[in-house]
Motif scaffolding. Sequence first.
Motif, mmCIF file in Angstrom:
data_model
loop_
_atom_site.group_PDB
_atom_site.id
_atom_site.type_symbol
_atom_site.label_atom_id
_atom_site.label_comp_id
_atom_site.label_asym_id
_atom_site.label_seq_id
_atom_site.Cartn_x
_atom_site.Cartn_y
_atom_site.Cartn_z
ATOM 1 N N PRO A 361 13.707 19.036 54.887
ATOM 2 C CA PRO A 361 14.814 19.413 53.994
ATOM 3 C C PRO A 361 15.526 20.717 54.352
ATOM 4 O O PRO A 361 16.439 21.130 53.626
ATOM 5 C CB PRO A 361 14.111 19.570 52.628
ATOM 6 C CG PRO A 361 12.803 18.860 52.757
ATOM 7 C CD PRO A 361 12.408 19.032 54.185
ATOM 8 N N THR A 362 15.143 21.391 55.437
ATOM 9 C CA THR A 362 15.753 22.678 55.763
ATOM 10 C C THR A 362 17.153 22.516 56.343
ATOM 11 O O THR A 362 17.347 21.843 57.355
ATOM 12 C CB THR A 362 14.885 23.455 56.775
ATOM 13 O OG1 THR A 362 13.589 23.667 56.228
ATOM 14 C CG2 THR A 362 15.518 24.807 57.098
ATOM 15 N N MET A 363 18.128 23.163 55.682
ATOM 16 C CA MET A 363 19.497 23.234 56.201
ATOM 17 C C MET A 363 19.598 24.398 57.188
ATOM 18 O O MET A 363 18.719 25.257 57.250
ATOM 19 C CB MET A 363 20.491 23.483 55.058
ATOM 20 C CG MET A 363 20.463 22.465 53.949
ATOM 21 S SD MET A 363 21.663 22.862 52.637
ATOM 22 C CE MET A 363 20.854 24.268 51.823
ATOM 23 N N ILE A 364 20.706 24.440 57.919
ATOM 24 C CA ILE A 364 20.937 25.523 58.868
ATOM 25 C C ILE A 364 22.029 26.447 58.320
ATOM 26 O O ILE A 364 23.102 25.994 57.924
ATOM 27 C CB ILE A 364 21.351 24.984 60.247
ATOM 28 C CG1 ILE A 364 20.334 23.942 60.748
ATOM 29 C CG2 ILE A 364 21.509 26.131 61.242
ATOM 30 C CD1 ILE A 364 18.911 24.431 60.869
ATOM 31 N N GLY A 365 21.739 27.740 58.300
ATOM 32 C CA GLY A 365 22.712 28.739 57.881
ATOM 33 C C GLY A 365 22.622 29.944 58.799
ATOM 34 O O GLY A 365 21.522 30.400 59.116
ATOM 35 N N SER A 366 23.751 30.467 59.229
ATOM 36 C CA SER A 366 23.725 31.528 60.242
ATOM 37 C C SER A 366 23.379 32.895 59.668
ATOM 38 O O SER A 366 22.763 33.722 60.337
ATOM 39 C CB SER A 366 25.093 31.624 60.927
ATOM 40 O OG SER A 366 26.066 32.158 60.043
#
Length: 479
Positions: A361-366
């Motif tokens: 479930p981990t999204m990617i965010g910078s």
Amino acid sequence: MTQNFDLLIRNATIVDGTGAARYSGDLGIRGDRIDRIGDLAGASGRQEIDLAGRVAAPGFIDAHTHDDRLLLSGPDMAPKVSQGVTTVIGGNCGISLAPMPRAIPSPVTPPLNLLDDSGNWFRFRRFSDYLDALRAQPAAINCAMLVGHTTLRVATMDDLSRPASRAEIAAMRQLVDETLTAGAIGVSTGLFYEPAFAAPTEEIIEVCRPLAEHKGVYCTHMRNEDAKVVEALEETFRIGRALGVPVVISHHKVQEVANFGRSVETLALIQQRMREQPVCLDCYPYTAGSTILSVNRLRGAKRVLVSWSKALPQYAGQDLDAIAGQLGVSPEEAVERLSPAGAIYFKMDEADVQRILKFGPTMIGSDGLPHDAAPHPRLWGTFPRVLGHYGRLLGLFSLEMAVHKMTGLTASNFGLRDRGVLQEGAYADLALFDADTVDAASTYESPMAQARGIEAVVVNGTVVWRDGRATGTRPGRVL
């Protein structure tokens, strides 16, 4: 009869953002939407791109940004567009440019100075004024904006070292209601930061009451990400339950050597709570974080790089220990001389970063900071690094899963309808790239290098990036 499209993308390997297996096909775009997907050999396009088997994916959605000002001051959005990003979620960590109904303090209260240290950009009295400015001067990419709790505290309180009074809570709650009505998608907190330290859980719950009615999300830079990370997680879950809204755990991590490996524990707890309430999380693919420079943040850091300094700007990009040596002082004294300043802190373990990244479930965010003189390389490299270093080279996940984590998953969690997927009728936001070469080029030594392997980027049906440069078009929208 020949089909005619505004943009025709031929011979693509389509990775559609849902996690489904890739397949070959063409994409016909009319206006701002994907009109047809399939074999379009007999069709023509006013503009055509032949991918020759390279990948067409949904444009990447950056789940965690501080691009609030950059959308206006640098609307070509090169740090993001160059790596395939077509939508950013802004206003994170409790800091947003608006609303600011009174003059902001001078100097600007940290960490609000990460957005603007002059104070000139905190000029939007109402959140609607800020969104109107974004619509009047569109950026190259889309944005969906949160309102920051720390911004609300600065706007309504004269003493940030204490809990808010009933009247101050009521004033902040009214501002939250106004911002959500204007178009904000949720509220963010930065309980890790000094201006919000004193805010008890009850203050957050009461300020955020309007979220349920507006179907908003609660995003948080938690109070603690080291020894008390579990307690901070439980506080986050409690806030979500009390409000009846989804929570987003920002840039999930476990910091300092004593806590290395505890991602096993935190992810198990998160997974358990996901069965009971809506919980989301994002992370960035690096073992170092970046924020304001302060003495109390030096603890547990294996290395500290100064990313900007207002007092001594010539030291941006240098190691704190080396700066202290040049100045002939202790690192702590060097911090005082450099401040106000920002820094990159090496406090995480690679195994934890990989474990959190791989978690389904981990999204990617910078979490990139676009106004730093020597920024963390995540600003320019996050998404290609996930695809290249962690996907292709280390095999942490398939290409399909990597793309899903940065597109369909994020669109679903933030309620971005018809975004994050390549389907007929969806908005034509696309990242076109070479799966064999895509990767970050930015490093701690050269942090503003363009990513490798990004062929072109399309936003709302318009090509905004091609052949390593911006096209100058600005079709972005406020979502």
